[in-house]
Write an enzyme that holds these catalytic residues in place. Structure first.
Site, short mmCIF file in Angstrom:
data_model
loop_
_atom_site.label_atom_id
_atom_site.label_comp_id
_atom_site.label_asym_id
_atom_site.label_seq_id
_atom_site.Cartn_x
_atom_site.Cartn_y
_atom_site.Cartn_z
N HIS A 178 0.85 -1.19 0.00
CA HIS A 178 0.00 0.00 0.00
C HIS A 178 0.88 1.24 0.00
O HIS A 178 2.08 1.17 0.33
CB HIS A 178 -0.91 0.01 1.23
CG HIS A 178 -2.02 -0.99 1.12
ND1 HIS A 178 -2.62 -1.55 2.22
CD2 HIS A 178 -2.65 -1.52 0.04
CE1 HIS A 178 -3.56 -2.38 1.82
NE2 HIS A 178 -3.59 -2.37 0.51
N GLY B 19 -2.93 -1.77 -7.60
CA GLY B 19 -4.00 -2.44 -6.85
C GLY B 19 -5.40 -1.92 -7.15
O GLY B 19 -6.29 -2.71 -7.50
N ASP C 177 -4.38 -6.35 -7.73
CA ASP C 177 -4.56 -7.39 -6.71
C ASP C 177 -5.32 -8.57 -7.30
O ASP C 177 -5.01 -9.74 -7.03
CB ASP C 177 -5.31 -6.85 -5.49
CG ASP C 177 -4.54 -5.73 -4.79
OD1 ASP C 177 -3.30 -5.76 -4.80
OD2 ASP C 177 -5.19 -4.83 -4.23
N ASP D 125 -1.33 -1.74 4.79
CA ASP D 125 -1.55 -0.78 5.87
C ASP D 125 -2.91 -1.08 6.51
O ASP D 125 -3.94 -0.67 5.98
CB ASP D 125 -1.52 0.64 5.31
CG ASP D 125 -1.64 1.71 6.38
OD1 ASP D 125 -1.86 1.35 7.55
OD2 ASP D 125 -1.50 2.89 6.04
N HIS E 281 -10.03 -0.15 -2.62
CA HIS E 281 -10.19 -1.48 -3.20
C HIS E 281 -10.10 -2.57 -2.12
O HIS E 281 -9.62 -3.67 -2.38
CB HIS E 281 -9.16 -1.69 -4.31
CG HIS E 281 -7.73 -1.60 -3.86
ND1 HIS E 281 -7.18 -0.45 -3.35
CD2 HIS E 281 -6.74 -2.51 -3.84
CE1 HIS E 281 -5.92 -0.66 -3.03
NE2 HIS E 281 -5.63 -1.91 -3.31
N ASP F 176 -11.01 -6.13 -2.99
CA ASP F 176 -10.00 -6.83 -3.79
C ASP F 176 -8.89 -7.37 -2.89
O ASP F 176 -8.37 -8.47 -3.11
CB ASP F 176 -9.38 -5.91 -4.84
CG ASP F 176 -10.37 -5.42 -5.87
OD1 ASP F 176 -11.47 -6.00 -5.95
OD2 ASP F 176 -10.05 -4.47 -6.59
N ARG G 231 -7.78 -14.02 0.83
CA ARG G 231 -8.58 -15.25 0.89
C ARG G 231 -8.06 -16.28 -0.10
O ARG G 231 -7.88 -17.45 0.24
CB ARG G 231 -10.05 -14.94 0.61
CG ARG G 231 -10.94 -16.15 0.65
CD ARG G 231 -12.38 -15.79 0.20
NE ARG G 231 -13.10 -16.96 -0.16
CZ ARG G 231 -12.99 -17.65 -1.29
NH1 ARG G 231 -12.16 -17.25 -2.22
NH2 ARG G 231 -13.69 -18.74 -1.51
#
Length: 184
Positions: free
Chosen positions: A26, A73, A78, A98, A105, A108, A114
């Site tokens: 980030h 991202g 991502d 962060d 996003h 995302d 996950r």
């Protein structure tokens, strides 16, 4: 009426000696990942690197490491990295995120985290974990493991057993595959 059931199978997998590593950070963490990559460039240069747009660019400028750059991202980077995980093209993710600042996003990011867990891909979300991964005994060796996959299917109520089935029964029927993706 139908009920969802799952069948489980395993696939013997192997991450080769040369890893495919995704580098993501980030905005507030970009300086830290660039510094980390610079401190670890001797290790990183032995592997294939990719990353989200600006992060890849900044690391390459500082370290001269070749990095395949995907979109940033918020512009789908991502998700691109997540799709490469699903395709088996990424072995490890270093994602300095962060947690104290919301991102436009965020869905995302959650999806990427996950999918890394679902596909059993090591993911470092801070410097300490990244250091542990890079100094792991597996970093320059093959890593063999079994990936468990679940396939969902629907069963109509007249096909259900009296006890409505159980995950234990399904797990007893795991199919094992001897296929391994590393060369022997």
């Amino acid at each position: 009426m139908s009920q969802e059931k799952y069948t489980y199978s395993t696939l013997a997998k192997c991450i080769g000696k040369q890893k495919h590593i995704a580098l993501i950070a980030h905005d507030n963490m970009k300086a830290e990942i660039v510094e980390w990559a610079d401190q670890n460039k001797e290790i990183l240069q032995r592997h294939f690197l990719c990353g989200t747009g600006t992060t890849a660019k900044l690391i390459t400028e500082k370290t001269q490491l070749p990095i395949t750059a995907y979109n940033s991202g918020p512009l789908g980077g991502d998700q691109q990295i997540g799709s490469r995980i699903v395709e088996g093209e990424i072995d490890m993710v270093v994602f300095f995120w962060d947690p104290l600042e919301s991102q436009p996003h965020d869905p995302d990011i959650k999806a990427l985290l996950r999918i890394a867990v679902v596909y059993d891909v090591p993911i470092a979300t801070n410097r300490a974990t990244a250091d542990f991964l890079l100094t792991s005994q597996y970093m320059d060796n093959e890593y063999r493991f079994e990936e468990v996959t679940a396939t969902k299917y629907l069963v109509s109520s007249d096909e259900l057993p009296d006890m409505n089935g159980s995950i234990t029964e399904d797990m007893e029927n795991i199919e094992h595959s001897a296929e391994c993706l590393c060369s022997e």
